[in-house]
Design a protein around this motif. Structure first.
Motif, mmCIF file in Angstrom:
data_model
loop_
_atom_site.group_PDB
_atom_site.id
_atom_site.type_symbol
_atom_site.label_atom_id
_atom_site.label_comp_id
_atom_site.label_asym_id
_atom_site.label_seq_id
_atom_site.Cartn_x
_atom_site.Cartn_y
_atom_site.Cartn_z
ATOM 1 N N LYS A 1 0.850 -1.191 0.000
ATOM 2 C CA LYS A 1 0.000 0.000 0.000
ATOM 3 C C LYS A 1 0.885 1.240 0.000
ATOM 4 C CE LYS A 1 -4.199 -1.691 2.295
ATOM 5 N NZ LYS A 1 -3.976 -3.137 2.138
ATOM 6 N N THR A 2 0.357 2.348 -0.467
ATOM 7 C CA THR A 2 1.128 3.586 -0.479
ATOM 8 C C THR A 2 1.326 4.105 0.943
ATOM 9 O OG1 THR A 2 -0.790 5.049 -0.635
ATOM 10 C CG2 THR A 2 0.123 4.180 -2.716
ATOM 11 N N LEU A 3 2.273 4.997 1.089
ATOM 12 C CA LEU A 3 2.513 5.605 2.401
ATOM 13 C C LEU A 3 1.247 6.299 2.894
ATOM 14 C CD1 LEU A 3 4.418 6.533 4.701
ATOM 15 C CD2 LEU A 3 4.982 8.519 3.271
ATOM 16 N N ASP A 4 0.603 7.068 2.033
ATOM 17 C CA ASP A 4 -0.624 7.770 2.419
ATOM 18 C C ASP A 4 -1.694 6.793 2.880
ATOM 19 O OD1 ASP A 4 0.399 10.275 1.890
ATOM 20 O OD2 ASP A 4 -0.337 10.328 -0.170
ATOM 21 N N GLU A 5 -1.857 5.703 2.158
ATOM 22 C CA GLU A 5 -2.872 4.705 2.522
ATOM 23 C C GLU A 5 -2.579 4.105 3.894
ATOM 24 O OE1 GLU A 5 -4.251 2.947 -1.856
ATOM 25 O OE2 GLU A 5 -2.501 2.114 -0.842
ATOM 26 N N ASN A 6 -1.324 3.785 4.155
ATOM 27 C CA ASN A 6 -0.958 3.208 5.444
ATOM 28 C C ASN A 6 -1.205 4.174 6.588
ATOM 29 O OD1 ASN A 6 -0.006 0.457 5.208
ATOM 30 N ND2 ASN A 6 1.659 1.255 3.948
ATOM 31 N N ILE A 7 -0.825 5.430 6.403
ATOM 32 C CA ILE A 7 -1.028 6.426 7.462
ATOM 33 C C ILE A 7 -2.520 6.624 7.718
ATOM 34 C CG2 ILE A 7 -0.725 8.850 8.114
ATOM 35 C CD1 ILE A 7 1.917 8.832 6.574
ATOM 36 N N LYS A 8 -3.299 6.721 6.649
ATOM 37 C CA LYS A 8 -4.750 6.906 6.811
ATOM 38 C C LYS A 8 -5.386 5.688 7.478
ATOM 39 C CE LYS A 8 -5.174 8.210 2.439
ATOM 40 N NZ LYS A 8 -5.735 8.684 1.151
ATOM 41 N N ASN A 9 -4.968 4.502 7.075
ATOM 42 C CA ASN A 9 -5.550 3.279 7.640
ATOM 43 C C ASN A 9 -5.232 3.101 9.119
ATOM 44 O OD1 ASN A 9 -6.641 2.582 5.187
ATOM 45 N ND2 ASN A 9 -5.024 1.143 4.632
ATOM 46 N N GLN A 10 -4.031 3.488 9.527
ATOM 47 C CA GLN A 10 -3.591 3.246 10.900
ATOM 48 C C GLN A 10 -3.951 4.369 11.861
ATOM 49 O OE1 GLN A 10 -2.627 0.384 11.881
ATOM 50 N NE2 GLN A 10 -2.469 -0.481 9.824
ATOM 51 N N PHE A 11 -3.855 5.635 11.401
ATOM 52 C CA PHE A 11 -4.074 6.774 12.299
ATOM 53 C C PHE A 11 -5.456 7.412 12.145
ATOM 54 C CE2 PHE A 11 0.597 6.743 12.188
ATOM 55 C CZ PHE A 11 0.919 6.995 13.512
ATOM 56 N N PHE A 12 -5.928 7.514 10.914
ATOM 57 C CA PHE A 12 -7.117 8.332 10.643
ATOM 58 C C PHE A 12 -8.345 7.484 10.320
ATOM 59 C CE2 PHE A 12 -3.367 10.880 9.993
ATOM 60 C CZ PHE A 12 -3.685 12.027 10.707
ATOM 61 N N ASN A 13 -8.332 6.292 10.843
ATOM 62 C CA ASN A 13 -9.436 5.345 10.741
ATOM 63 C C ASN A 13 -9.803 4.930 12.168
ATOM 64 O OD1 ASN A 13 -11.018 3.041 10.545
ATOM 65 N ND2 ASN A 13 -9.774 2.082 8.954
ATOM 66 N N PRO A 14 -11.060 5.056 12.586
ATOM 67 C CA PRO A 14 -11.411 4.722 13.976
ATOM 68 C C PRO A 14 -11.102 3.279 14.351
ATOM 69 C CG PRO A 14 -13.380 5.063 12.631
ATOM 70 C CD PRO A 14 -12.222 5.529 11.822
ATOM 71 N N ASN A 15 -10.914 2.423 13.350
ATOM 72 C CA ASN A 15 -10.552 1.031 13.609
ATOM 73 C C ASN A 15 -9.053 0.774 13.457
ATOM 74 O OD1 ASN A 15 -13.321 0.277 13.944
ATOM 75 N ND2 ASN A 15 -13.550 0.255 11.718
ATOM 76 N N GLY A 16 -8.290 1.813 13.145
ATOM 77 C CA GLY A 16 -6.852 1.669 12.957
ATOM 78 C C GLY A 16 -6.127 1.399 14.263
ATOM 79 N N TYR A 17 -5.089 0.615 14.212
ATOM 80 C CA TYR A 17 -4.349 0.242 15.425
ATOM 81 C C TYR A 17 -3.781 1.473 16.129
ATOM 82 C CZ TYR A 17 -1.059 -2.240 18.451
ATOM 83 O OH TYR A 17 -0.372 -2.721 19.545
ATOM 84 N N LEU A 18 -3.298 2.441 15.367
ATOM 85 C CA LEU A 18 -2.619 3.595 15.966
ATOM 86 C C LEU A 18 -3.563 4.741 16.316
ATOM 87 C CD1 LEU A 18 0.588 3.588 13.723
ATOM 88 C CD2 LEU A 18 0.357 2.762 16.067
ATOM 89 N N PHE A 19 -4.840 4.600 15.986
ATOM 90 C CA PHE A 19 -5.795 5.661 16.300
ATOM 91 C C PHE A 19 -5.905 5.891 17.806
ATOM 92 C CE2 PHE A 19 -10.390 6.690 17.159
ATOM 93 C CZ PHE A 19 -10.296 8.036 16.840
#
Length: 473
Positions: free
Chosen positions: A208-226
């Motif tokens: 996945k792209t860098l942007d996709e990974n950051i959005k998936n992990q931080f800016f998704n309520p289900n993301g691990y890093l949220f």
């Protein structure tokens, strides 16, 4: 796939290859990759691998015994032991020519509830295991417990370890191994938003792209890093409110004890106590102004984990937006355009690592043994000849105490190329460094290269270092 940690694996192998008993102590903050390191090391070896939990001494003994018997005597896994000595005797009797590894991960959870455990281990190391083909690995995330109860002179186990490993976050170059297909700039940003922490790096899907990974992990309520910062603080603090408030202030740029205390309306001793705890668990770092380390007024508290810095800079203001499912829009509109600004301090830390690494090898004309930063005031004249004072920072100050030399540098993680004014300012500020250090080289670190002016100059005292250069070593 296991990545990196070659030096640590070699350390473990040296203890493993030793004749007779050997012990290694491994410690480091949570998520740093301790268990993964041990798992990689023992994967092709005979090992009892037990992870202690917060269930009390009796339950930990029961679970450890069951794990031990599953390896040494599978037919007797239901056997019960009333004492630690009972299961240790089983280990002693079954230790033969084949090396046996005993791993107790998260050791403090058990030892804190059984004050005799350390002394019992000492007894077996001293009396029953010296000639046994046993390797003991004690591992823990509680840095204070591991340092005070295991490694200190007051510990029953003092002097009995063969090696110790304090596992730190990956450096920027090793972190890049997790995302080999990314561009150099993307690798640097990936390092910045994860802080080089093994668990967080492993979350990034290189497909996945860098942007996709950051959005998936931080800016998704289900993301691990949220919610990771809250999860981590809740494991270390019974009341996370004060710790959270302190981190918020440090992330916003408040670096002194009195300013932090004033902002959150708490007494300085109260704040200092929590700061010490945050330092202890590896989230905050106390920095001294290099060449003025005895000056207590020049002490700064900074976030050691840049993932925390990224989180506190962007997530709190977007919490509701993310929970509404609009985190992607927020990232595209706000965060993505601020990434270079966020990376400024991360890039400085990367440059310090590079400078020290190269300086130790004598690449800058002196044997560099320490790298840090300088901050203070400088006196200038305005256009009318009036003397004025202004703040003056030097991003990189690396010194050699052997021959009293230094190299200093400036870092720019921007789309613009560095121009001559940056070098001129750096040379002017060199006068702020203690007169006992002779400046050998001026270093310029740049994301986007250097202006054409540099092509016309013969800079014998300056070295231009691109981000690409930093990843070549």
């Amino acid at each position: 796939m296991f990545i990196g940690r070659t030096r640590e694996l070699n350390t473990l192998k040296q203890t493993y290859d030793k004749t007779g008993f050997g012990m290694t102590v491994i410690y480091g903050r949570r998520r740093i990759g301790k268990s993964s390191l041990i798992t990689e090391f023992v994967k092709d070896k005979k090992a009892i691998f037990y992870t202690a939990t917060k269930v009390g001494a009796e339950r930990n003994l029961e679970l450890f015994s069951r794990q031990t018997l599953s390896i040494l005597a599978p037919a007797y896994t239901d056997a019960k032991f009333s004492t630690v000595e009972g299961i240790f005797d089983v280990i002693t009797d079954n230790a033969n020519n084949e090396k046996l590894i005993i791993v107790i991960d998260e050791f403090p959870y058990w030892a804190e509830k059984d004050e005799s455990l350390l002394s019992i281990i000492q007894k077996y190391i001293d009396t029953k295991w010296p000639e046994k083909n046993i390797m003991l690995i004690i591992c823990g995330s509680s840095l204070s417990f591991m340092e005070k109860k295991i490694l200190s002179e007051k510990s029953p186990l003092f002097g009995r370890r063969d090696s110790q490993i304090k596992l730190e976050a990956f450096n920027y170059r090793d972190a890049a191994l997790f995302v080999p297909s990314y561009s150099i700039e993307e690798k640097a940003i990936c390092y910045g938003v994860t802080g080089g922490v093994a668990k967080y790096l492993a979350l990034f899907d290189q497909n996945k792209t860098l942007d996709e990974n950051i959005k998936n992990q931080f800016f998704n309520p289900n993301g691990y890093l949220f919610d990771e910062t809250k999860n981590l603080l809740s494991q270390e603090f019974s009341d996370i409110t004060l710790a959270n408030n302190i981190i918020e202030q440090i992330a916003s740029g408040e670096n002194s004890l009195n300013n932090i205390a004033s902002k959150i309306h708490e007494k300085e001793p109260t704040v200092l106590y929590s700061l010490e705890k945050l330092i202890e668990v590896g989230l905050v770092e106390r920095r001294k102004c290099i060449t003025e380390e005895k000056n207590k007024k020049k002490t700064q508290y900074v976030l050691k984990d840049s993932m925390f810095k990224f989180w506190y800079e962007f997530i709190p203001n977007a919490y509701s937006v993310i929970e509404m499912g609009q985190g992607t829009l927020y990232y595209e509109k706000i965060v993505k355009h601020s990434m270079h600004l966020f990376m400024g301090s991360v890039f400085e830390d990367m440059a310090k690592y590079y400078t020290l690494e190269q300086g130790i090898q004598g690449k800058f004309g002196s044997f560099i043994t320490e790298a840090g930063s300088y901050w203070g005031m400088e006196q200038l004249e305005d256009e009318n000849g009036k003397k004025i004072w202004q703040t003056a920072d030097i991003d990189i100050v690396a010194i050699s105490n052997a021959d009293k030399t230094a190299v200093i540098g400036e870092c720019k993680f921007k789309n613009d190329a560095i121009d001559r004014s940056v070098l001129e300012t750096l040379k002017r500020r060199a006068a702020l460094i203690s007169s006992k250090y002779k400046i050998e080289k001026y270093l310029l670190f740049s994301l986007s290269g250097f202006s054409k002016w540099f092509e016309t100059q013969k800079l014998t005292d300056s070295i231009l270092i691109s981000l690409k250069d930093m990843y070549k070593v």
